[in-house]
Motif scaffolding. Structure first.
Motif, PDB file in Angstrom:
ATOM      1  N   MET A   1       0.904  -1.197   0.006  1.00  0.00           N
ATOM      2  CA  MET A   1       0.038  -0.032  -0.170  1.00  0.00           C
ATOM      3  C   MET A   1       0.852   1.371  -0.038  1.00  0.00           C
ATOM      4  N   PRO A   2       0.772   2.053  -1.176  1.00  0.00           N
ATOM      5  CA  PRO A   2       1.775   3.203  -1.221  1.00  0.00           C
ATOM      6  C   PRO A   2       1.376   4.296  -0.385  1.00  0.00           C
ATOM      7  N   SER A   3       1.997   4.744   0.444  1.00  0.00           N
ATOM      8  CA  SER A   3       1.642   5.836   1.363  1.00  0.00           C
ATOM      9  C   SER A   3       1.908   7.314   0.790  1.00  0.00           C
ATOM     10  N   ARG A   4       1.567   8.314   1.215  1.00  0.00           N
ATOM     11  CA  ARG A   4       1.600   9.584   0.838  1.00  0.00           C
ATOM     12  C   ARG A   4       3.189   9.873   0.974  1.00  0.00           C
ATOM     13  N   GLY A   5       3.967   9.474   1.855  1.00  0.00           N
ATOM     14  CA  GLY A   5       5.135   9.835   2.048  1.00  0.00           C
ATOM     15  C   GLY A   5       6.190   9.081   1.102  1.00  0.00           C
ATOM     16  N   LEU A   6       5.505   8.044   0.155  1.00  0.00           N
ATOM     17  CA  LEU A   6       6.299   6.950  -0.566  1.00  0.00           C
ATOM     18  C   LEU A   6       7.290   7.946  -1.634  1.00  0.00           C
ATOM     19  N   PRO A   7       6.485   8.800  -2.469  1.00  0.00           N
ATOM     20  CA  PRO A   7       7.289   9.619  -3.293  1.00  0.00           C
ATOM     21  C   PRO A   7       8.392  10.382  -2.880  1.00  0.00           C
ATOM     22  N   TYR A   8       8.230  10.913  -1.613  1.00  0.00           N
ATOM     23  CA  TYR A   8       9.412  11.696  -1.021  1.00  0.00           C
ATOM     24  C   TYR A   8      10.482  10.823  -0.613  1.00  0.00           C
ATOM     25  N   LEU A   9      10.138   9.720  -0.156  1.00  0.00           N
ATOM     26  CA  LEU A   9      11.021   8.848   0.233  1.00  0.00           C
ATOM     27  C   LEU A   9      11.823   8.403  -1.072  1.00  0.00           C
ATOM     28  N   LEU A  10      11.294   7.974  -2.176  1.00  0.00           N
ATOM     29  CA  LEU A  10      11.913   7.708  -3.316  1.00  0.00           C
ATOM     30  C   LEU A  10      12.697   8.788  -3.849  1.00  0.00           C
ATOM     31  N   LEU A  11      12.336   9.914  -3.463  1.00  0.00           N
ATOM     32  CA  LEU A  11      13.149  11.295  -4.210  1.00  0.00           C
ATOM     33  C   LEU A  11      14.557  11.555  -3.281  1.00  0.00           C
ATOM     34  N   LEU A  12      14.224  10.970  -2.379  1.00  0.00           N
ATOM     35  CA  LEU A  12      15.341  11.410  -1.065  1.00  0.00           C
ATOM     36  C   LEU A  12      16.778  10.943  -1.522  1.00  0.00           C
ATOM     37  N   PRO A  13      17.354   9.845  -1.936  1.00  0.00           N
ATOM     38  CA  PRO A  13      18.431   9.389  -2.554  1.00  0.00           C
ATOM     39  C   PRO A  13      18.935  10.755  -3.368  1.00  0.00           C
ATOM     40  N   ALA A  14      18.339  10.975  -4.511  1.00  0.00           N
ATOM     41  CA  ALA A  14      18.735  11.881  -5.580  1.00  0.00           C
ATOM     42  C   ALA A  14      18.812  13.497  -4.938  1.00  0.00           C
ATOM     43  N   THR A  15      17.967  13.652  -3.873  1.00  0.00           N
ATOM     44  CA  THR A  15      17.819  15.051  -3.341  1.00  0.00           C
ATOM     45  C   THR A  15      19.333  15.105  -2.602  1.00  0.00           C
ATOM     46  N   VAL A  16      19.448  14.222  -1.667  1.00  0.00           N
ATOM     47  CA  VAL A  16      20.620  13.984  -0.997  1.00  0.00           C
ATOM     48  C   VAL A  16      21.828  14.151  -1.630  1.00  0.00           C
ATOM     49  N   PHE A  17      22.185  13.232  -2.781  1.00  0.00           N
ATOM     50  CA  PHE A  17      23.140  13.289  -3.681  1.00  0.00           C
ATOM     51  C   PHE A  17      23.380  14.682  -4.210  1.00  0.00           C
ATOM     52  N   LEU A  18      22.260  15.125  -4.584  1.00  0.00           N
ATOM     53  CA  LEU A  18      22.497  16.461  -5.138  1.00  0.00           C
ATOM     54  C   LEU A  18      22.838  17.639  -4.239  1.00  0.00           C
ATOM     55  N   ALA A  19      22.255  17.596  -3.198  1.00  0.00           N
ATOM     56  CA  ALA A  19      22.680  18.499  -1.748  1.00  0.00           C
ATOM     57  C   ALA A  19      24.216  18.185  -1.486  1.00  0.00           C
ATOM     58  N   VAL A  20      24.658  16.918  -1.415  1.00  0.00           N
ATOM     59  CA  VAL A  20      25.870  16.770  -1.076  1.00  0.00           C
ATOM     60  C   VAL A  20      26.920  17.175  -2.100  1.00  0.00           C
ATOM     61  N   PHE A  21      26.684  16.721  -3.196  1.00  0.00           N
ATOM     62  CA  PHE A  21      27.686  16.777  -4.367  1.00  0.00           C
ATOM     63  C   PHE A  21      27.458  18.425  -5.294  1.00  0.00           C
ATOM     64  N   PHE A  22      26.538  18.753  -4.966  1.00  0.00           N
ATOM     65  CA  PHE A  22      26.359  20.374  -5.972  1.00  0.00           C
ATOM     66  C   PHE A  22      26.058  21.390  -4.957  1.00  0.00           C
ATOM     67  N   LEU A  23      25.189  21.119  -3.867  1.00  0.00           N
ATOM     68  CA  LEU A  23      24.956  22.530  -3.394  1.00  0.00           C
ATOM     69  C   LEU A  23      25.931  22.868  -2.356  1.00  0.00           C
ATOM     70  N   TYR A  24      26.353  21.627  -1.642  1.00  0.00           N
ATOM     71  CA  TYR A  24      27.719  21.674  -0.743  1.00  0.00           C
ATOM     72  C   TYR A  24      28.634  22.740  -1.559  1.00  0.00           C
ATOM     73  N   PRO A  25      29.303  21.965  -2.710  1.00  0.00           N
ATOM     74  CA  PRO A  25      30.191  22.722  -3.329  1.00  0.00           C
ATOM     75  C   PRO A  25      30.036  24.024  -3.633  1.00  0.00           C
ATOM     76  N   PHE A  26      28.891  24.264  -4.117  1.00  0.00           N
ATOM     77  CA  PHE A  26      28.335  25.781  -4.586  1.00  0.00           C
ATOM     78  C   PHE A  26      28.439  26.609  -3.557  1.00  0.00           C
ATOM     79  N   THR A  27      27.959  26.398  -2.388  1.00  0.00           N
ATOM     80  CA  THR A  27      27.981  27.110  -1.368  1.00  0.00           C
ATOM     81  C   THR A  27      29.359  27.639  -0.916  1.00  0.00           C
TER      82      THR A  27
END
Lengths: 281, 346
Positions: A1-27
């Motif tokens: 049963m997919p919950s409402r949080g599932l899409p966010y959970l699935l997006l989490l790895p990509a978001t973390v990846f971008l934050a660590v390897f893009f946002l961090y060096p950028f700042t």
């Protein structure tokens, strides 16, 4: 049963990846560019602007983009129209057109360097034809415009296909009926292209232009291969300050300028090629 | 004056023949409907007339001018497409004005014509909108307005109502008929909907397998189908068909002697469901299903092992399992050659 949080959970790895390897060096880069021993400062930007090669680098980068991108757009559109008219062999031709995409920009620079250098293919050919008797130094510091042209050629040769691919995909999304309706209601081939295809292509054109223009401002390896330091560009100078002069602050300032120009042009394209509400396919 | 003459137009796609040498003449200001099931070649024929498809052979004449070598824009036609093809990037005004702009008409004339046709189609309040902001019915109106604004001598319509819901379709059908009659254009209209065809057409051309089987007035097509297919395709429920045998004294259908044609070897007897009445002497029909539909009864029966339907008066007393004797009304029975499917006169 997919919950409402599932899409966010699935997006989490990509978001973390971008934050660590893009946002961090950028700042970090932004901080580098604006920070000095006494806190926030614009002194690195002053150093950059006062650097004697900066005006030339800025000018060359902009000129290259202005010379290359419209030509590539026109060529990609023309090629896309031809390709989408084909009934057979369409994919094969697309594959061939996109071969240069698989080549790195440095390799592309080297290929064209092999053509233009003193003992290169161009001189050999001209010599064999009896046009020249001694090799011409094409890429010397005295003939900057030849270096400029060579870089243009290399860029067009290498990177037009990415626009072509996006535009061909976009053309595939336009229902055939629109072209037929235009034809019935009196539009000739050029008018059909100008008044139906082109406006309906705005979303793809926007993507292609943004992508291509940003990459054009980041031109580096081809320039390095073909012109060395004879044709300064912003990216080359960033590299120069970071690694040759070991001044990360000023290099970061250069990077911020490139970013600002890219954002500026992206906003411009978004605005110019905006599709009004309800006017999409 | 825009008479359309189609002479021996054929079309093949590879090994598939979509049209076999079709002939059709549409008189000036006539409304002709090309009717047939999907894949019968009706849309292909329309597209050939429009110039969107090239014929493999034959000639197309519009208004006394041979046009089959001309591009669509030089044929003096306007067209309404099945999916409307209302340009999404243009406002309703610009959509209607599209063809007029292509003719380089003065702006005042363009505005006049756009406003007039918009008013005619009741979309004058939508002129500033984009097609994405319109409903299907409104888009349909824009498509028709765009065609009418051209003041064309010929309008071609490719299933223009098929994407509308049933109620809207009914409404638009009546409206279209009025507007097109007033605009005095020659119209060719493609549809698979027989009711649409019957209600709109001056003449219906029934197509099947790349042939025009019959081109005649709606009532003629309905009453006197030239081919078995026409009788089976038009009418809801369609015509009943029963095999006929040549007996000692003449034709026999389901064991009942019936007066039939002189000629013919193997024939089929046909009659429309509403042309049947219960009678003392008639086809023996075992009632399977009785459907009271208000104005009448739809009775599905079995006659000598064949499905058979009759439309009877609503006060007829009939129940499932009854044995009815059904006789065709005087002059309403039809006969078809079993081999060719052509109609055989009595």
């Amino acid at each position: 049963m997919p919950s409402r949080g599932l899409p966010y959970l699935l997006l989490l790895p990509a978001t973390v990846f971008l934050a660590v390897f893009f946002l961090y060096p950028f700042t970090q880069i932004a901080w580098e560019a604006f920070s000095g021993p006494g806190g926030v400062t614009l002194s690195h930007f002053a150093t950059m602007v006062n650097y004697w090669k900066f005006p030339a680098a800025l000018e060359n980068t902009l000129l290259l983009a202005v010379a290359v991108v419209p030509l590539q757009t026109a060529m990609a559109l023309a090629m896309a129209v031809l390709v989408s008219k084909l009934e057979k062999g369409r994919d094969l031709i697309l594959y061939i057109f996109t071969i240069p995409l698989g080549i790195s920009d440095l390799a592309a620079g080297l290929i064209w360097f092999a053509i233009f250098q003193q003992t290169g293919f161009l001189n050999s050919a001209l010599h064999a034809l009896g046009v020249v008797h001694t090799p011409v130094i094409w890429l010397g510091y005295q003939s900057k415009w030849v270096i400029f042209l060579a870089v243009m050629l290399a860029e067009i040769w290498r990177a037009t296909a990415i626009m072509l691919v996006i535009i061909v995909a976009g053309m595939g999304l336009i229902p055939k009926e629109y072209g037929e309706a235009a034809e019935v209601f009196g539009a000739g081939p050029w008018q059909r292209f100008r008044r139906v295809t082109l406006p309906l292509l705005r979303p793809s054109l926007q993507t292609a232009l943004i992508l291509r223009t940003i990459l054009a401002f980041e031109v580096f390896a081809e320039v390095a291969a073909l012109g060395g330091t004879n044709l300064p560009v912003l990216m080359g100078e960033t590299f120069h300050w970071q690694f040759d002069l070991q001044d990360g602050h000023t290099a970061a300032a250069f990077a911020i300028v490139i970013l600002a120009i890219s954002i500026g042009f992206t906003l411009l394209y978004l605005r110019l090629l905006r599709v009004p509400k309800g006017a999409g396919i | 004056m825009a008479e359309i003459v189609i002479k021996g137009v054929a079309k093949t796609f590879g090994a598939f023949t979509a049209l076999h040498s079709v002939d059709l003449t549409v008189a000036d200001r006539e409304f002709v409907v090309l009717l047939g099931a999907s894949g019968c070649g009706k849309t292909t024929l329309l597209r050939i007339i429009a110039g969107l498809e090239s014929a493999s052979g034959g000639e197309v004449w519009i208004g006394g001018r041979r046009v089959d070598h001309l591009p669509p824009r030089q044929r003096g036609i306007a067209m309404v497409f099945q999916n409307y093809a209302v340009f999404p990037h243009l406002t309703v005004f610009e959509n209607i004005a599209f063809g007029l702009r292509m003719q380089n008409l003065p702006m005042a004339e363009i505005t006049r014509r756009v406003e007039r046709t918009a008013e005619l189609m009741h979309i004058e309040q939508l002129l500033k909108r984009y097609s994405g902001q319109l409903s299907g019915g409104q888009r349909q109106r824009v498509a028709v307005a765009r065609a009418l604004a051209m003041e064309p001598s010929v309008i071609l319509m490719d299933e223009p109502l098929s994407n509308l819901d049933a109620l809207l379709r009914l409404e638009m059908r009546a409206e279209l008929k009025g507007i097109l009659a007033e605009s005095q254009t020659t119209t060719i209209y493609v549809t698979h909907d027989q009711v649409e065809a019957m209600s709109l057409a001056d003449r219906i051309a029934v197509m099947q397998g790349g042939h025009i089987l019959q081109a005649a007035e709606p009532i003629e097509v309905y009453r006197n189908p030239a081919a078995r297919f026409v009788g089976a395709f038009i009418g809801n429920p369609p015509m009943n068909f029963l095999p006929a045998n040549r007996g000692a004294g003449g034709w026999e259908v389901a064991g009942l002697p019936v007066l039939g044609p002189e000629s013919g070897e193997a024939l089929e007897f046909a009659v429309r469901p509403e042309d049947l009445r219960p009678a003392a002497k008639g086809l023996p029909a075992h009632v399977k299903i009785v459907e009271p539909l208000g104005p009448h009864l739809l009775v599905t029966c079995d006659v000598a092992g064949h499905g058979f339907r009759a439309i009877l008066e609503s006060d007829t007393s009939v129940r499932t399992g009854d044995l009815l004797h059904l006789a065709p009304l005087e002059g309403r029975a039809r006969w078809f050659d079993l081999a060719t499917g052509h109609s055989v006169p009595v």
